[in-house]
Structure formats: structure tokens, C-alpha cells
Design a protein around this motif. Sequence first.
Motif, PDB file in Angstrom:
ATOM      1  N   UNK A  41      -3.027  -9.356 -10.763  1.00  0.00           N
ATOM      2  CA  UNK A  41      -3.325  -8.050 -10.195  1.00  0.00           C
ATOM      3  C   UNK A  41      -2.072  -7.186 -10.131  1.00  0.00           C
ATOM      4  N   UNK A  42      -2.277  -5.893  -9.915  1.00  0.00           N
ATOM      5  CA  UNK A  42      -1.174  -4.938  -9.781  1.00  0.00           C
ATOM      6  C   UNK A  42      -0.720  -4.933  -8.320  1.00  0.00           C
ATOM      7  N   UNK A  43       0.423  -5.554  -8.055  1.00  0.00           N
ATOM      8  CA  UNK A  43       0.910  -5.671  -6.689  1.00  0.00           C
ATOM      9  C   UNK A  43       1.426  -4.372  -6.108  1.00  0.00           C
ATOM     10  N   UNK A  44       1.707  -3.384  -6.952  1.00  0.00           N
ATOM     11  CA  UNK A  44       2.269  -2.122  -6.442  1.00  0.00           C
ATOM     12  C   UNK A  44       1.265  -1.320  -5.626  1.00  0.00           C
ATOM     13  N   UNK A  45      -0.028  -1.656  -5.739  1.00  0.00           N
ATOM     14  CA  UNK A  45      -1.060  -0.916  -5.008  1.00  0.00           C
ATOM     15  C   UNK A  45      -1.361  -1.522  -3.647  1.00  0.00           C
ATOM     16  N   UNK A  46      -0.703  -2.619  -3.299  1.00  0.00           N
ATOM     17  CA  UNK A  46      -1.006  -3.319  -2.062  1.00  0.00           C
ATOM     18  C   UNK A  46       0.194  -3.337  -1.121  1.00  0.00           C
ATOM     19  N   UNK A  47      -0.091  -3.220   0.170  1.00  0.00           N
ATOM     20  CA  UNK A  47       0.954  -3.459   1.167  1.00  0.00           C
ATOM     21  C   UNK A  47       1.133  -4.968   1.316  1.00  0.00           C
ATOM     22  N   UNK A  48       2.150  -5.375   2.044  1.00  0.00           N
ATOM     23  CA  UNK A  48       2.380  -6.802   2.262  1.00  0.00           C
ATOM     24  C   UNK A  48       1.187  -7.425   2.968  1.00  0.00           C
ATOM     25  N   UNK A  49       0.648  -6.725   3.963  1.00  0.00           N
ATOM     26  CA  UNK A  49      -0.497  -7.244   4.696  1.00  0.00           C
ATOM     27  C   UNK A  49      -1.721  -7.373   3.800  1.00  0.00           C
ATOM     28  N   UNK A  50      -1.941  -6.383   2.930  1.00  0.00           N
ATOM     29  CA  UNK A  50      -3.089  -6.438   2.026  1.00  0.00           C
ATOM     30  C   UNK A  50      -2.929  -7.565   1.017  1.00  0.00           C
ATOM     31  N   UNK A  51      -1.718  -7.785   0.551  1.00  0.00           N
ATOM     32  CA  UNK A  51      -1.491  -8.873  -0.405  1.00  0.00           C
ATOM     33  C   UNK A  51      -1.721 -10.222   0.259  1.00  0.00           C
ATOM     34  N   UNK A  52      -1.317 -10.339   1.535  1.00  0.00           N
ATOM     35  CA  UNK A  52      -1.563 -11.584   2.261  1.00  0.00           C
ATOM     36  C   UNK A  52      -3.059 -11.854   2.401  1.00  0.00           C
ATOM     37  N   UNK A  53      -3.850 -10.802   2.383  1.00  0.00           N
ATOM     38  CA  UNK A  53      -5.303 -10.954   2.514  1.00  0.00           C
ATOM     39  C   UNK A  53      -5.930 -11.599   1.282  1.00  0.00           C
TER      40      UNK A  53
END
Length: 329
Positions: A41-53
Motif C-alpha cells: 500500500x501507499x504509506x504516504x496517505x496514512x498517519x501513524x495511527x491509521x497505519x497501525x490500524x
Amino acid sequence: MANIGNLVDRTYREYLEPMDDIVSYTTLSTGINDSVTSVVFDGSLLSVEEEDALDAGSIIEIGQELMICTDLNAVTNTVTVTRAARGTTASAHTAGDIIKITPPFPRRNVFDAVCDQIKNLYPTLFAVEVKSITSKTGYIPLSGSTDNHLVAPIKAISQYTDFSAGSDETGTVFAGVAVELVDLPNPFTYTDADGNSQTITYNNNGPNNVKAVQTYNVNAGHTVFVTFKKKFVTPTLETDTLATVGLEDEYEPIIMAGVAAQMISGRDIPTATADYITDQMGTSNFPVNSASNIRTSLLRYQSDLIEQARKDLRARYPEPVTINKIAYT
């Protein structure tokens, strides 16, 4: 031409996904087939919290497919998943497709609700189809892919004077024809005019019968244009067009209101979504006093739209006089 996928998107846009509370999402960096279990996935579109989700136990959605996350590699932006979760179907997805994280209204659910709402429109509303039939002695079997959805003839006319080369078309006479729609067993075997055995089988969804037409008060060999009342065809894919299903464009608000009511029935919905739908209903002159009344207001709004559409249908297609199951128009 509008299709079912456009209708699903519009339902999200106008009812289920307010812009100020959109579901956390990213996009697929690399296309996948229907069997791989690594999603980049494109990690630049997510905050740290969203990525942890995206860690183990979460659910993500791509298209209509739900996937269960089993492992997250935040360095490579790769999540390992179990495909085809919760009864959805594994399918190929292309780079750039949206990945929703724990969506409150899964797309497959909304698609199924659209199908339910379309089926429930009949008999209050109905589709209309005009077929060109050559009159003959006896019955005329119909073998179109959705002809088993035909319900009854509304009107029929025949061109009694054929066009001749160079003739003035305004002089052609059309006259009403009496027709009867006959239900036959599925499959149905018959002998054609050349003495050959033919079999018609309907394998699609819908009524389990074969349809045939009989014409009266018209000589054999004439072209008869028959307007039929028809059940809506249940969509199977998002790419199915509204015309294929039998929906007119003005029925879209009816479907969307019903889908929104169906999706929020018996469940708590996000506050932002409740406020968004409340605002939408207010602009349609159906004010909502509280979130608990949203479903009722949506159904009232849908009912008013259906009644308006029903009046339009009755004005355009008056019921024919039927004597012994034969429609006289």
C-alpha cells in the motif's frame, strides 16, 4: 451510460460517506491477482495511527472484497491478508485501487442492498420494453436473455401498410393489435416452421418460465410492436447498466434512499454520518428531528418518490383492457 457501480458510488457520496468523516484509506501500490496474500500500500496517505490500524485482526476492503489482516510490515508498507473474508469473493485488483480500513458500510453490502431495492420496486413500479414481433398463426416463443421477466403486454400496434421504396412514410397506417402473453415450462421444446426441433432454456435469474406471444386480428407476416410491462432484472455486476436492469435515471434517488435506510437499520451509525444524512433530508424537505428518526424519514422520502414515479408510469402507460387474458389496446 450510468451503471450500478455509479449508483453505489453516488449512494456513498450522498448518504453514507460524508466528506468530513471519510473512512481511513490508502491505495494499492502494486496490482494483485485473486490469490496473492501480500498487499503493498501507499504509506504516504496514512498517519501513524491509521497505519497501525492495519495490524493483525483488522479488516480492509478493496473493491467488493474484504480481507483480514494477519501481519503488518511498516517498513515495506506491506500487509499480509486472508483473502475473501466474510463471504466476499477474491478478485484481481489493479494498482491505484482504494484500500479502505475497517469500512462501516462495506461496498458488497451496499451493492447487495441496491439489488434488494431494485427487486422490491416491482410491482409498484415496473420496467418497460418494446419488442418487434412478426405475427404468425399460433404462438411465437420469445428467447431473449431476459424475456422471462416480461409480465404483461401494455399495448401493441402493427404497421398494416408496409413502406415501399420512395413512399411517403406519413401515409403509413398503424393500428392496434390484440396480444396475449403465455407462460410456458422452462425449458420448452417446440417444432419451428421448418420442422426442426428447438429448445428454449432460461438459465438467468428471475422467473422460471419461458414466454410466448399470440397475436389476434392481424394477418401473419406483419411486424407487431409490443410494449411489455417487465420486472426489473437483478444486477449481477457493478458494470451492469441501468438500461440493462430496466431502471430509468429518475429512479436513482428512490434506490439510494432505500439503500441508506436499509444500511442503517438496526445499527448505530457514526455521528458525522447521521448529521450528514439529516442535512441531506432537510434539503429534500424531509426534516429529521433526531438520528433515531433518520430511517423513518428516508423511507417516507422514498415512498413519496415512488408515488410520483408511479403516477408518471400510469400516465404514460394506461392499463389495457384485458378480456380472457387477451390485451386490447
